[in-house]
Write a protein that holds these residues in place. Sequence first.
Motif, PDB file in Angstrom:
ATOM      1  N   TYR A   5       0.535  -1.170  -0.185  1.00 14.76           N
ATOM      2  CA  TYR A   5       0.517  -0.116  -0.108  1.00 14.76           C
ATOM      3  C   TYR A   5       1.013   1.364   0.513  1.00 14.76           C
ATOM      4  CZ  TYR A   5      -4.573  -2.559   0.583  1.00 14.76           C
ATOM      5  OH  TYR A   5      -4.515  -3.696   0.903  1.00 14.76           O
ATOM      6  N   THR A  50      -2.635   5.118 -10.328  1.00  9.73           N
ATOM      7  CA  THR A  50      -3.565   4.630  -9.810  1.00  9.73           C
ATOM      8  C   THR A  50      -3.031   3.269 -10.698  1.00  9.73           C
ATOM      9  OG1 THR A  50      -4.144   7.380 -10.627  1.00  9.73           O
ATOM     10  CG2 THR A  50      -5.219   5.380 -11.547  1.00  9.73           C
ATOM     11  N   LEU A  51      -3.876   2.963 -10.272  1.00 11.49           N
ATOM     12  CA  LEU A  51      -3.778   0.936 -10.862  1.00 11.49           C
ATOM     13  C   LEU A  51      -5.106   0.935 -11.513  1.00 11.49           C
ATOM     14  CD1 LEU A  51      -3.193  -0.550  -7.749  1.00 11.49           C
ATOM     15  CD2 LEU A  51      -1.529  -0.049  -9.305  1.00 11.49           C
ATOM     16  N   SER A  52      -5.311   0.149 -13.014  1.00 15.12           N
ATOM     17  CA  SER A  52      -6.427  -0.454 -13.701  1.00 15.12           C
ATOM     18  C   SER A  52      -6.773  -1.423 -13.554  1.00 15.12           C
ATOM     19  CB  SER A  52      -5.802  -1.528 -15.130  1.00 15.12           C
ATOM     20  OG  SER A  52      -4.833  -2.820 -14.701  1.00 15.12           O
ATOM     21  N   ALA A  53      -7.910  -1.889 -13.509  1.00 13.18           N
ATOM     22  CA  ALA A  53      -9.677  -2.690 -12.639  1.00 13.18           C
ATOM     23  C   ALA A  53      -8.885  -3.958 -12.683  1.00 13.18           C
ATOM     24  CB  ALA A  53     -10.585  -2.588 -13.552  1.00 13.18           C
ATOM     25  N   THR A  61      -5.241  -4.418 -12.507  1.00 10.88           N
ATOM     26  CA  THR A  61      -4.456  -4.666 -11.961  1.00 10.88           C
ATOM     27  C   THR A  61      -5.460  -5.176 -10.107  1.00 10.88           C
ATOM     28  OG1 THR A  61      -2.374  -3.794 -12.949  1.00 10.88           O
ATOM     29  CG2 THR A  61      -2.233  -3.722 -10.235  1.00 10.88           C
ATOM     30  N   THR A  62      -5.397  -4.268  -9.620  1.00 13.23           N
ATOM     31  CA  THR A  62      -7.286  -3.986  -8.549  1.00 13.23           C
ATOM     32  C   THR A  62      -7.292  -5.883  -8.409  1.00 13.23           C
ATOM     33  OG1 THR A  62      -7.600  -1.744  -9.169  1.00 13.23           O
ATOM     34  CG2 THR A  62      -8.474  -3.012  -6.927  1.00 13.23           C
ATOM     35  N   LEU A  97      -3.875  -8.147  -7.390  1.00 10.89           N
ATOM     36  CA  LEU A  97      -3.779  -7.754  -5.976  1.00 10.89           C
ATOM     37  C   LEU A  97      -5.028  -8.285  -4.909  1.00 10.89           C
ATOM     38  CD1 LEU A  97      -2.004  -4.498  -6.115  1.00 10.89           C
ATOM     39  CD2 LEU A  97      -1.098  -5.930  -5.886  1.00 10.89           C
ATOM     40  N   ASP A  98      -6.219  -8.220  -5.599  1.00 11.28           N
ATOM     41  CA  ASP A  98      -7.396  -8.479  -4.736  1.00 11.28           C
ATOM     42  C   ASP A  98      -7.204  -9.942  -4.584  1.00 11.28           C
ATOM     43  OD1 ASP A  98      -7.576  -6.077  -3.615  1.00 11.28           O
ATOM     44  OD2 ASP A  98      -9.934  -5.986  -5.497  1.00 11.28           O
TER      45      ASP A  98
END
Length: 99
Positions: free
Chosen positions: A25, A32-35, A37-38, A41-42
């Motif tokens: 974090y 700003t992360l792309s959808a 990448t998010t 990570l999730d």
Amino acid sequence: MIQTTTLLTITLMALVTYLTRVLGYVVLRDRTLSARTTAVLDAAPGCVLIAVIAPAFVSDRPADLIALAVTLAAATRLPLLATVVVGVTAAGLLRQLLG
């Protein structure tokens, strides 16, 4: 009674896990992360959990196999943290009871 080395290992593993999460974090806070990448990570914590419990699939210990079944059942109904607590508790209790 828990051995000192075991307690130290658990403590250090928890610290390293926490630090990797926090540092992620901190490093990514201004980006700003792309959808996609998010989403990756999730999904990462779930992947780590699977890597930890996967060896139980090939275990020959009845306690491990039953605990795995209990954990899988919990995973269908509970959030991740609750599933981990149920799985660890089941494994601990069943190993004490069944050896």
